[in-house]
Design a protein around this motif. Sequence first.
Motif, short mmCIF file in Angstrom:
data_model
loop_
_atom_site.label_atom_id
_atom_site.label_comp_id
_atom_site.label_asym_id
_atom_site.label_seq_id
_atom_site.Cartn_x
_atom_site.Cartn_y
_atom_site.Cartn_z
N ILE A 140 -35.49 79.77 42.54
CA ILE A 140 -35.12 81.18 42.33
C ILE A 140 -35.64 82.04 43.48
CG2 ILE A 140 -35.55 83.21 40.88
CD1 ILE A 140 -35.52 81.28 38.46
N LYS A 141 -36.90 81.82 43.85
CA LYS A 141 -37.47 82.59 44.95
C LYS A 141 -36.75 82.32 46.26
CE LYS A 141 -42.23 83.28 43.32
NZ LYS A 141 -43.66 82.99 43.58
N LYS A 142 -36.36 81.08 46.48
CA LYS A 142 -35.64 80.72 47.71
C LYS A 142 -34.29 81.42 47.78
CE LYS A 142 -33.93 76.68 50.27
NZ LYS A 142 -32.49 77.05 50.29
N LEU A 195 -33.42 84.15 46.20
CA LEU A 195 -33.65 85.59 46.32
C LEU A 195 -34.00 85.96 47.76
CD1 LEU A 195 -33.77 88.22 44.61
CD2 LEU A 195 -36.25 87.85 44.47
N ALA A 196 -34.82 85.14 48.41
CA ALA A 196 -35.20 85.40 49.80
C ALA A 196 -33.98 85.35 50.72
CB ALA A 196 -36.25 84.39 50.26
N GLU A 197 -33.10 84.38 50.47
CA GLU A 197 -31.88 84.28 51.29
C GLU A 197 -30.97 85.48 51.07
OE1 GLU A 197 -30.28 80.55 50.07
OE2 GLU A 197 -31.72 79.36 51.23
N MET A 198 -30.84 85.90 49.82
CA MET A 198 -30.03 87.07 49.50
C MET A 198 -30.62 88.31 50.17
SD MET A 198 -29.20 88.69 45.76
CE MET A 198 -28.03 90.03 45.52
N TRP A 199 -31.95 88.40 50.17
CA TRP A 199 -32.63 89.55 50.75
C TRP A 199 -32.31 89.69 52.24
CZ3 TRP A 199 -36.99 91.05 47.24
CH2 TRP A 199 -37.40 92.36 47.48
N VAL A 200 -32.38 88.58 52.95
CA VAL A 200 -32.07 88.58 54.39
C VAL A 200 -30.63 89.03 54.61
CG1 VAL A 200 -31.76 87.13 56.43
CG2 VAL A 200 -33.78 86.84 54.99
N LEU A 201 -29.73 88.54 53.78
CA LEU A 201 -28.32 88.91 53.89
C LEU A 201 -28.13 90.41 53.66
CD1 LEU A 201 -25.32 88.21 54.14
CD2 LEU A 201 -25.33 87.60 51.70
N VAL A 202 -28.77 90.94 52.62
CA VAL A 202 -28.63 92.36 52.30
C VAL A 202 -29.24 93.23 53.40
CG1 VAL A 202 -29.32 94.18 50.69
CG2 VAL A 202 -28.44 92.01 49.82
N GLU A 203 -30.38 92.81 53.93
CA GLU A 203 -30.98 93.55 55.05
C GLU A 203 -30.01 93.62 56.22
OE1 GLU A 203 -35.79 93.07 55.06
OE2 GLU A 203 -34.64 91.26 55.47
N GLY A 204 -29.34 92.52 56.50
CA GLY A 204 -28.35 92.51 57.57
C GLY A 204 -27.18 93.42 57.29
N GLN A 205 -26.77 93.47 56.02
CA GLN A 205 -25.67 94.36 55.62
C GLN A 205 -26.03 95.82 55.86
OE1 GLN A 205 -23.07 92.24 55.46
NE2 GLN A 205 -22.34 92.97 53.47
N VAL A 206 -27.25 96.19 55.50
CA VAL A 206 -27.69 97.58 55.68
C VAL A 206 -27.79 97.91 57.16
CG1 VAL A 206 -29.60 99.19 55.33
CG2 VAL A 206 -28.88 97.69 53.46
N ASP A 207 -28.36 97.01 57.94
CA ASP A 207 -28.50 97.26 59.38
C ASP A 207 -27.13 97.40 60.06
OD1 ASP A 207 -31.23 97.19 59.16
OD2 ASP A 207 -31.43 95.11 59.84
N ARG A 223 -42.98 87.90 33.43
CA ARG A 223 -42.86 89.12 34.22
C ARG A 223 -42.12 88.86 35.53
NH1 ARG A 223 -48.42 89.74 33.22
NH2 ARG A 223 -48.87 89.75 35.46
N LEU A 224 -42.39 87.71 36.13
CA LEU A 224 -41.71 87.37 37.38
C LEU A 224 -40.20 87.28 37.18
CD1 LEU A 224 -41.50 86.42 40.31
CD2 LEU A 224 -41.98 84.09 39.51
N ILE A 225 -39.77 86.53 36.19
CA ILE A 225 -38.34 86.34 35.99
C ILE A 225 -37.66 87.64 35.56
CG2 ILE A 225 -36.58 85.04 34.74
CD1 ILE A 225 -38.20 83.46 36.81
#
Length: 223
Positions: free
Chosen positions: A11-13, A15-27, A77-79
Motif C-alpha cells: 500500500i505504501k509503495k 501510494l508513493a508512486e501515485m504521489w510522484v505522479l501527482v507531483e509531476g501533474q501539478v508541476d 489509523r494508518l489505513i
Amino acid sequence: MKHAEASIKNIKKALAEMWVLVEGQVDKAGLALLENNKDYANEVISREKMVNSYELVIDRECENFFALLTPVAVDLRLILSVVKINNNLERIGDFAEGISRFIAEGRLDKITPAMKEELRLEQMFIEVSDMLSLCKHALANEDPVVAGKVFAKDNLVDEINISSLELITKYIKTDTDILPDALILTSAIRRIERIGDRCSNIAEDIVFYVEAKVLKHIHKKEE
C-alpha cells in the motif's frame, strides 16, 4: 503478522508512486499555465487516467486490508489515513488536469505574462508544490512537525487567491475583451487554491495517523 506487514508495504509503495505522479501533474500544470504551453497541458491530461488507476488500486488494497486483517491501533489509523490521502491526491490530480484543459483549449490565450506575474501565479504553484513535498516527507518519516508546516503555506496560498479577485476585476475594467479569459483565469486560480486545501487535508491525516490527534478545522479557527 507477516501478511499484514507485506500488505502495508504494498500500500505504501503504491501510494508513493501515485504521489510522484501527482507531483509531476501539478508541476506540469504550473508550467502549462505560466508559459501557456499546450504540450505540457496535453501531457497532464493524458496522464490523468494513470492517477485514477492508482486511486482504484490503493482503495482496493485498503478495502482488502480491512476485510481480511481487521486492523487496530496504529495500523488502523494508518489505513484510515491512507484512504483519505489517496482521495485527496486523486482530487489534486483532477485540479491539475482542469487547469491544463484551460490551456489546451486556448481559453487563457489573452492573459499576458505580466498579468500572471502580478497575480503571483508562480508563487502559488511553488507553495502548493512545496506543500505536497512536505506532506510526502512527513508521511515517510512519520513527522507531524513537518506536516504542521503545511498549514502556514496554505494561509499564504489563500491570501494570494483572495487578492487575485481584485486584480482580475481591474484587468476587466481596463480591457473588456479579456472578460472570458479573465473569468476562466479565476477558475484556474481557484483550482490552485483547492490544491493547497487538499494538501492541508493530507497534513491533518498524517497528524492523525502519527499522533492520534484530530486537527480538522483547528488550524482554520486560529486564522
